[in-house]
Design an enzyme around this catalytic site. Structure first.
Site, mmCIF file in Angstrom:
data_model
loop_
_atom_site.group_PDB
_atom_site.id
_atom_site.type_symbol
_atom_site.label_atom_id
_atom_site.label_comp_id
_atom_site.label_asym_id
_atom_site.label_seq_id
_atom_site.Cartn_x
_atom_site.Cartn_y
_atom_site.Cartn_z
ATOM 1 N N HIS A 1 24.089 24.696 23.461
ATOM 2 C CA HIS A 1 23.449 23.569 23.975
ATOM 3 C C HIS A 1 22.456 22.937 22.903
ATOM 4 O O HIS A 1 21.722 24.168 22.325
ATOM 5 C CB HIS A 1 22.411 23.906 25.263
ATOM 6 C CG HIS A 1 23.264 24.016 26.647
ATOM 7 N ND1 HIS A 1 22.726 24.336 27.651
ATOM 8 C CD2 HIS A 1 24.580 23.907 26.701
ATOM 9 C CE1 HIS A 1 23.753 24.528 28.564
ATOM 10 N NE2 HIS A 1 24.995 23.924 28.068
ATOM 11 N N TYR B 1 14.417 21.826 33.600
ATOM 12 C CA TYR B 1 13.400 22.858 34.064
ATOM 13 C C TYR B 1 12.394 21.565 34.871
ATOM 14 O O TYR B 1 12.224 20.581 34.458
ATOM 15 C CB TYR B 1 12.359 23.247 33.033
ATOM 16 C CG TYR B 1 12.911 24.370 32.411
ATOM 17 C CD1 TYR B 1 14.049 24.229 31.295
ATOM 18 C CD2 TYR B 1 12.346 25.672 32.654
ATOM 19 C CE1 TYR B 1 14.464 25.476 30.636
ATOM 20 C CE2 TYR B 1 12.706 26.594 31.774
ATOM 21 C CZ TYR B 1 13.980 26.549 30.826
ATOM 22 O OH TYR B 1 14.240 27.803 30.241
ATOM 23 N N PRO C 1 10.505 34.936 32.749
ATOM 24 C CA PRO C 1 11.788 34.292 32.372
ATOM 25 C C PRO C 1 11.839 32.712 32.072
ATOM 26 O O PRO C 1 12.464 32.645 31.632
ATOM 27 C CB PRO C 1 12.891 34.565 33.690
ATOM 28 C CG PRO C 1 11.854 34.748 34.848
ATOM 29 C CD PRO C 1 10.484 35.334 34.368
ATOM 30 N N LYS D 1 13.328 34.520 27.232
ATOM 31 C CA LYS D 1 13.327 35.407 26.021
ATOM 32 C C LYS D 1 13.547 36.900 26.121
ATOM 33 O O LYS D 1 13.470 37.470 25.038
ATOM 34 C CB LYS D 1 11.673 35.352 25.428
ATOM 35 C CG LYS D 1 11.186 33.840 25.081
ATOM 36 C CD LYS D 1 12.169 33.542 23.877
ATOM 37 C CE LYS D 1 11.689 31.946 23.476
ATOM 38 N NZ LYS D 1 12.842 31.459 22.566
ATOM 39 N N TYR E 1 11.804 27.904 21.473
ATOM 40 C CA TYR E 1 12.826 27.895 22.748
ATOM 41 C C TYR E 1 13.964 28.458 21.783
ATOM 42 O O TYR E 1 14.655 29.466 22.254
ATOM 43 C CB TYR E 1 13.001 26.720 23.139
ATOM 44 C CG TYR E 1 14.010 26.882 24.668
ATOM 45 C CD1 TYR E 1 15.102 27.167 24.673
ATOM 46 C CD2 TYR E 1 13.221 27.046 25.734
ATOM 47 C CE1 TYR E 1 16.244 27.338 25.886
ATOM 48 C CE2 TYR E 1 13.866 27.285 27.106
ATOM 49 C CZ TYR E 1 15.321 27.375 26.810
ATOM 50 O OH TYR E 1 15.981 27.747 28.056
HETATM 51 C C1 PHB Z 1 19.451 31.629 33.206
HETATM 52 O O1 PHB Z 1 20.372 31.240 32.848
HETATM 53 O O2 PHB Z 1 19.555 32.873 33.740
HETATM 54 C C2 PHB Z 1 18.097 31.299 32.519
HETATM 55 C C3 PHB Z 1 17.884 30.330 31.852
HETATM 56 C C4 PHB Z 1 16.576 29.987 31.481
HETATM 57 C C5 PHB Z 1 15.491 30.430 31.646
HETATM 58 C C6 PHB Z 1 15.652 31.753 32.626
HETATM 59 C C7 PHB Z 1 16.928 32.090 32.949
HETATM 60 O O3 PHB Z 1 14.253 30.098 31.082
#
Ligand code: PHB
Ligand code: APR
Length: 394
Positions: free
Chosen positions: A76, A205, A296, A300, A388
């Site tokens: 991505h 998000y 999460p 990271k 990120y």
């Molecule tokens: C996940 O795909 O488990 C995931 C992705 C992004 C995040 C946290 C978890 O910020």
């Protein structure tokens, strides 16, 4: 009388930190033994994170465990921030000079690492019991454990505590040596794994009046979704219908719909930021979740564990090649510079995207202004993007 064994580096824990370290050391001709209390099957089935920074992807490929990741991982080059019912893409490729992330489940990474260790004669002992660490304030540390009913004493030059937040290594450091920095967030995440094709190509998000939600994925057929909940939420109060309903509301956006499917797994995790300083004592070195925990939101945890053990492997290689302990002596300082920058980013993402129970109307407006700024200023979007995809290693 325990059976005595000998290696150069004893590693407690076969998660990402322990296995990457073991393989990095192998590639430097340094022997290690990994002791893990769970079974290999358990470790390789535990659903955990799924986002690999560009640096982690590059490292796994460089050390020869990236073949399946390259074939099956989803690359991505951006994420979407969604608020006010509208989506705003953060273009990693444009803002970071071509870097991206790869979606590839942590347990898949562990399968690849375990296979690589087996193929290269690695000594990874699963289902060990009663692990304890000793004499690491001197030059002859040892790890004691039981395996298949027999007692063992592993004599080593160094011990790597890669045993996670609930492991035994950090607590084995004498009282008064460590300083802990801790922040517990007033919410958790309810996460699901669903047999449903992801309704977005990239991660979404979302900031919503009812709380945060995240759309992620594992494969083109399997979705991974999260929604903010109370930290002590009872998962039994959330049947599949209620979960999907809440996700529809929070992720809603003009002209977009969320595809449902059978929920394969659901769970609730608390959220905290945690750092212990220093990350070393004598010849015991803490790496990964044994030394720090991040919420999460910034994806990271795994990546920071891998960064720690890259620093440790480089320092150990220098010692065995030259006898110099200079990099070992700087291990904690070197790691903590990155740890605290990652803590800041993870805290920032969490604070920007979640509703707080004690917030004032001012806070809500400030969050909306922050989201507006991040999605309308190239400078602001660049700070999100470069953190990120992963800051460069020192
Ligand atoms: C996940 O795909 O488990 C995931 C992705 C992004 C995040 C946290 C978890 O910020
Ligand atoms: N003896 C042996 N092994 C232990 C012990 C012990 N006393 N205690 C814990 N372990 C093992 C756990 O079973 C686990 O397999 O140590 C391993 C630690 O792995 P992680 O918790 O995954 O920690 P780390 O390798 O630092 O990776 C951090 O993993 O859990 C995720 O969210 C976390 O993404 C982050 C990443």
């Amino acid at each position: 009388m325990p059976t005595s064994l000998r290696t150069q580096v004893g590693i407690v824990g076969a998660g990402p930190a322990g296995l990457v370290l073991s393989h990095l050391l192998h590639l430097q001709g340094i022997d290690s033994v990994v002791v893990e209390c769970r079974s290999r099957a358990y470790v390789e089935e535990r659903v955990r994170a799924g986002v690999l920074e560009q640096g982690t992807v590059n490292l796994l490929a460089e050390i020869g465990v990236g073949e399946r990741m390259k074939a099956e991982g989803l690359v991505h080059y951006g994420i979407e921030l969604r608020f006010g019912g509208r989506g705003h893409r953060i273009d990693f490729q444009e803002l970071t000079g071509g870097k991206g992330i790869t979606i590839y489940a942590q347990h898949e990474v562990l399968k690849d690492l375990n296979n690589a260790r087996v193929a290269t004669g690695g000594q990874v002992f699963f289902e060990v019991e009663d692990v304890s660490v000793h004499d690491f304030d001197g030059a002859r540390p040892k790890i004691r454990y039981r395996k298949d009913g027999s007692d063992y004493e592993l004599h080593c030059d160094f011990i790597a505590g890669c045993d996670g937040f609930h492991g035994i290594c950090r607590p084995s450091i004498p009282v008064g040596v460590l300083t802990e920095y801790d922040r517990v967030y007033p919410f958790g995440w309810l996460g699901i794994l669903a047999d449903a094709p992801p309704s977005s190509e990239e991660l979404v998000y979302t900031y919503h009046d009812r709380g945060f939600a995240l759309l992620s994925m594992r494969t083109p057929q399997i979705s991974r979704l999260y929604l903010q909940c109370n930290p002590d939420e009872d998962i039994d109060a959330w049947d599949d219908e209620r979960i999907w309903q809440e996700l529809h509301v929070r992720l809603s956006s003009e002209g977009w719909g969320l595809t449902e499917g059978p929920i394969l797994q659901k769970g609730i995790t608390g959220m905290r930021s945690f750092v212990v300083e220093p990350m070393q004592y004598g010849r015991l070195f803490l790496a990964g979740d044994s030394a720090h925990i991040v919420p999460p939101t910034g994806a990271k945890g795994l990546n920071l564990a891998v960064a720690d053990v890259q620093v440790l492997a480089r320092a150990l290689a220098r010692f065995y090649a030259t006898g110099s302990q200079c990099l070992l002596n700087k291990y904690s300082h070197t790691c903590l510079r990155r740890v605290w920058k990652v803590q800041r980013f993870s805290w920032w993402m969490t604070s920007m995207l979640h509703r707080f129970p004690d917030e004032k109307p001012f806070d809500h407006r400030r969050q909306l202004a922050e989201l507006d700024y991040v999605t309308s200023s190239r400078a602001a979007a660049t700070t999100l993007a470069e953190n990120y995809v992963g800051l460069p290693m020192e």
